[in-house]
Design an enzyme around this catalytic site. Structure first.
Site, mmCIF file in Angstrom:
data_model
loop_
_atom_site.group_PDB
_atom_site.id
_atom_site.type_symbol
_atom_site.label_atom_id
_atom_site.label_comp_id
_atom_site.label_asym_id
_atom_site.label_seq_id
_atom_site.Cartn_x
_atom_site.Cartn_y
_atom_site.Cartn_z
ATOM 1 C CG HIS A 89 -0.244 0.172 2.521
ATOM 2 N ND1 HIS A 89 0.278 -0.879 3.226
ATOM 3 C CD2 HIS A 89 0.031 1.283 3.242
ATOM 4 C CE1 HIS A 89 0.841 -0.425 4.334
ATOM 5 N NE2 HIS A 89 0.721 0.881 4.361
ATOM 6 C CG ASP A 91 2.034 4.989 4.568
ATOM 7 O OD1 ASP A 91 1.210 4.081 4.421
ATOM 8 O OD2 ASP A 91 2.943 4.978 5.429
ATOM 9 C CG HIS A 95 -0.647 7.455 7.103
ATOM 10 N ND1 HIS A 95 -1.687 6.975 7.870
ATOM 11 C CD2 HIS A 95 0.360 6.561 7.251
ATOM 12 C CE1 HIS A 95 -1.309 5.859 8.460
ATOM 13 N NE2 HIS A 95 -0.071 5.592 8.116
HETATM 14 ZN ZN LIG Z 1 0.932 2.651 5.726
#
Ligand SMILES: [Zn+2]
Length: 266
Positions: A89, A91, A95
């Site tokens: 994934h 960020d 975040h």
């Molecule tokens: Zn992350």
């Protein structure tokens, strides 16, 4: 005479246009080589299922349900639910404050760039709490060249060989603290100074596992970089020369999300 002049002018124009068209059809050899197979493409993302290693703490991380079946409906569809930070994934800066940009707002040009691979498998094998030092980054630059603006810097720790074994990958001690390598805050500062686009790793987090303050997350996301976490096996990547295509889900307002990462190898 006048008629001949006009038609020869037309011929010259047509020739010029067709030359331009041909030139426009010629792409970078690395891109052209994808379909012919001269350029190897590595997929650095894990397929998403409920069998991956989640960050500790969440009880539910992924679920897929069948909505329509061929037998019943004549076609097949599913619905799925997942954490934004699960599997391979990205960020987004939002975040961790002071980062602000959400995943859908990351400028597209930041998602393409040369890969800088820093190999710390030896260090990580000896010390699970290893943090990449600025000296190691400078050593890389001495061997290759100054890290270019827009590069995507990948930390190759070898941790992918532990995937998807939850215990080995998280490497938690009796108190639940995780132990895996990562970037140090000092190295992150140096890389931010080089104006790189993003940082990536083959572990659960850019910060080393035992981190309590997530210093690198605050620093680099705060500077507008993004992170790629849980990248698949990086062992076939050269230290320099690969080109990355980073394709995150375009989730409005998202703190991050699943990402497909491709490496083009000349
Ligand atoms: Zn992350």
């Amino acid at each position: 005479m006048a008629a001949f002049g006009r038609s020869s002018f037309l011929v010259v124009c047509l020739a010029a246009i067709s030359t331009l068209l041909l030139q426009n059809m010629r792409h970078d050899p690395m891109l052209e080589g994808i379909s012919s197979g001269k350029t190897r493409v590595l997929d650095l993302s894990y397929a998403i299922s409920d069998k991956l290693v989640p960050w500790p703490g969440d009880e539910k991380f992924f679920e897929a349900k069948v909505n329509a079946t061929v037998e019943k409906n004549g076609y097949f569809t599913r619905s799925f639910w997942m954490l934004e930070h699960y599997g391979t994934h990205l960020d987004a800066p939002a975040h961790f404050p002071p980062g602000k940009t959400t995943v859908d707002q990351i400028p597209v040009k930041q998602l393409f760039g040369p890969a800088v691979v820093i190999d710390v498998r030896a260090e990580s094998g000896q010390d699970a709490d290893y943090q990449l030092s600025p000296t190691r980054v400078e050593e890389w630059e001495k061997r290759h060249a100054r890290i270019p603006e827009g590069a995507i810097v990948l930390l190759r720790t070898g941790w992918a060989s532990r995937w998807p074994d939850v215990q080995k990958y998280r490497n938690q001690d009796a108190k639940g603290k995780m132990h895996f390598p990562g970037f140090s805050a000092e190295a992150a500062k140096l890389l931010i100074g080089r104006k790189v686009s993003g940082l990536g790793c083959d572990t659960l987090s850019i910060d080393y596992g035992a981190s309590e303050d997530f210093a690198v997350h605050h620093l680099s996301l705060g500077a507008g970089l993004y992170h790629l976490e849980n990248l698949a096996d990086l062992s076939d990547l050269p230290e320099t020369g690969a080109f990355l295509v980073v394709a995150p889900i375009k989730l409005e307002g998202g703190s991050g999300g699943p990402v497909r990462v491709f490496a083009l190898l000349p």
